[in-house]
Write an enzyme that holds these catalytic residues in place. Structure first.
Site, mmCIF file in Angstrom:
data_model
loop_
_atom_site.group_PDB
_atom_site.id
_atom_site.type_symbol
_atom_site.label_atom_id
_atom_site.label_comp_id
_atom_site.label_asym_id
_atom_site.label_seq_id
_atom_site.Cartn_x
_atom_site.Cartn_y
_atom_site.Cartn_z
ATOM 1 N N ASP A 226 -1.213 4.837 -7.409
ATOM 2 C CA ASP A 226 -0.006 4.182 -6.910
ATOM 3 C C ASP A 226 0.363 2.980 -7.782
ATOM 4 O OD1 ASP A 226 1.956 3.017 -5.344
ATOM 5 O OD2 ASP A 226 0.870 3.294 -3.462
ATOM 6 N N ASP A 289 8.712 5.203 0.541
ATOM 7 C CA ASP A 289 7.850 5.613 1.659
ATOM 8 C C ASP A 289 8.647 6.174 2.835
ATOM 9 O OD1 ASP A 289 6.056 4.415 -0.016
ATOM 10 O OD2 ASP A 289 5.089 3.219 1.537
#
Ligand code: GLA
Length: 476
Positions: A226, A289
């Site tokens: 990430d 997200d």
């Protein structure tokens, strides 16, 4: 609840093709439903692999590159089922989209080893494993965060050799992956190319080699990597800049004697779908997200058109994890805010998009509806189809959309979606699919053949809902 109860007769589910690199440990569980006990057999298993006939777990390793066709058979007191499993020994992993669970959408920063063990155990107890669900993935917060006031996050960031440590909530990572592997499942974890993860824990910046070694020693099979704080320490622009940290970790992972699926998470920057495969990515997040609202889920899912050009076996677009069941980004959880029809839309669309399917809910609180939603083998087959082609949008008119995914057997999975506020008909003409009628139509959620249709099909679809069909040319 649309999915019919699984038959007590044996049925083989899950992936029909699996990739492994030469010399890497091989682990594959034959997923099968039906009355227990079930006996498993495999004909033509190459030397180097063995099958446990009581569990269906195949282990071992293969040295020679090539392709093996194994006939797997499952038998119980009511009958027998067989099908081919292709094992491809080469460079590619994740020949079908990874299916599993990830801790983030439920436990987030509150995750503990117990949560992860419980999730693995639930795969077995709830029967998810019998439908092909495989990966048990820890997201952020398994590593130290000494700035935090929570003492269960404190500890030395790295060992004397520079390898990353887990925090006290995860006292023995190897024992954890051994437990997961013992169940015939695979284990995943998370890091960042920056010095810190998104949650502020220690990450892999300037320790990529040591960390890749550690992940392999611990026995992990999947890494989500990430971006997060990388941009704070390395400045730049252009494709080479975005590729660099992923290219580096991709090389480090490939240098291990273990197959580690590489999941890129950088929210789609610089059109990652155009180059994620070049840095060894097996999947790449295409968006920010997800949360459990219609706006978020539909806003992501219905804007994936065009990305289908870049998906293929071993290379998948990832519109983020599933938001069904009890979610909440920890510690407090709530049942998903998506309505049942919105959840059918979510699972249908992610299946059509050949997206990784990572369940994001607390599996110890799996209610009957959610289990029913996650165990429809005909829907899962759309996602896992070996051809590996992602659906494209056939049309969008006002608030209806139709998406179609070509399947290996020449048929198509077609989603008729109503994104509007009132029930309305949604139709597809066979010529819009470049297919000639009459076609056999099967409702995949209900697992029921409908009457053959000559020119097309029309269904009345509820608000935010879907009808998912498979259309097949009939034998002449
Ligand atoms: C980012 C990712 C999420 C999750 C968190 C963890 O926001 O996109 O999926 O991994 O970081 O901190």
């Amino acid at each position: 609840m649309l999915t019919p109860k699984p038959s007590p007769k044996p049925r083989i589910n899950g992936a029909k093709v699996v990739g492994v690199r030469p010399g890497s440990p091989f682990l594959f569980t034959i997923a099968a439903t039906g009355k227990r006990p079930i006996a498993y057999q495999a004909e033509g298993l190459p030397e180097g692999l063995r099958l446990d006939p009581a569990t269906g777990i195949i282990t071992g390793s293969l040295d020679a590159r090539g392709e093996y066709r194994v006939k797997v058979t499952v038998t119980n007191s009511l009958g027998t089922a067989s099908r081919d499993l292709r094992i491809v020994v080469g460079d590619r992993l994740a020949l079908t989209p990874p299916m599993g669970w990830n801790s983030w959408n439920c436990f987030a920063s509150a995750v503990t080893e117990k949560n992860v063990r419980d999730a693995a155990d639930a795969f077995v107890k709830a029967g998810l494993r019998d439908h092909g669900w495989t990966y048990v993935n820890i997201d952020d917060f398994w590593m130290p965060k000494n700035e935090d006031k929570d003492p269960t996050l404190h500890g030395p960031d790295r060992d004397p050799s520079g390898k990353i440590n887990s925090n006290p909530r995860f006292p023995d990572m190897k024992a954890l992956t051994d437990h997961i592997h013992g169940l015939g499942l695979k284990a995943g974890l998370y890091s960042s190319p920056g010095p810190k993860t998104c949650g502020g824990c220690v990450a892999s910046y300037k320790h990529e080699r040591e960390d890749a070694e550690r992940f392999a020693e611990w026995g992990f099979d999947y890494l989500k990597y990430d971006w997060c704080s990388y941009g704070d320490v390395e400045k730049g622009t252009g494709r080479a800049y975005y590729k660099k940290p992923y290219d580096l970790m991709g090389r480090m992972l490939r240098a291990q004697n273990r197959d580690i699926v590489f999941s890129l998470c950088q929210y789609g920057m610089d059109n990652v779908w155009e180059w994620g495969g070049e840095v060894g990515g097996n999947c790449w997040r295409t968006t920010g997200d997800i949360t459990d609202s219609w706006g978020s889920m539909a806003g992501i899912g219905f804007t994936q058109a065009g990305h289908e050009l870049y998906a293929k076996p071993g290379r998948w677009n990832d519109p983020d994890m599933l938001v069904v069941g009890w979610v909440g980004w920890g510690p407090a959880l709530h049942p998903t805010h998506l309505t049942p029809n919105e959840q059918y839309t979510h699972i249908s669309l992610w299946s059509l998009l050949a997206s990784p399917l990572l369940i994001g809910c607390d599996l110890t609180k799996l209610d009957e509806f959610t289990l029913n939603l996650l165990t429809n083998d005909e829907v899962i087959e759309v996602n896992q189809d070996p051809l590996g082609v992602q659906a494209h949008r056939i049309y969008k008119r006002d608030d209806v959309e139709v998406w179609a995914k070509p399947l290996e057997d020449g048929s198509r999975a077609v989603g008729l979606f109503n994104v509007g506020e009132d029930e309305q008909p949604v139709s597809i003409r066979w010529r819009e699919l470049e297919m000639n009628g009459p076609l056999q139509v099967r409702d995949l959620w209900r697992q029921k053949d409908l009457e053959a249709q000559s020119d097309g099909y029309s269904a009345s679809v509820p608000r935010h809902g879907v009808v998912l069909i498979k259309v097949t040319e009939m034998d002449p």
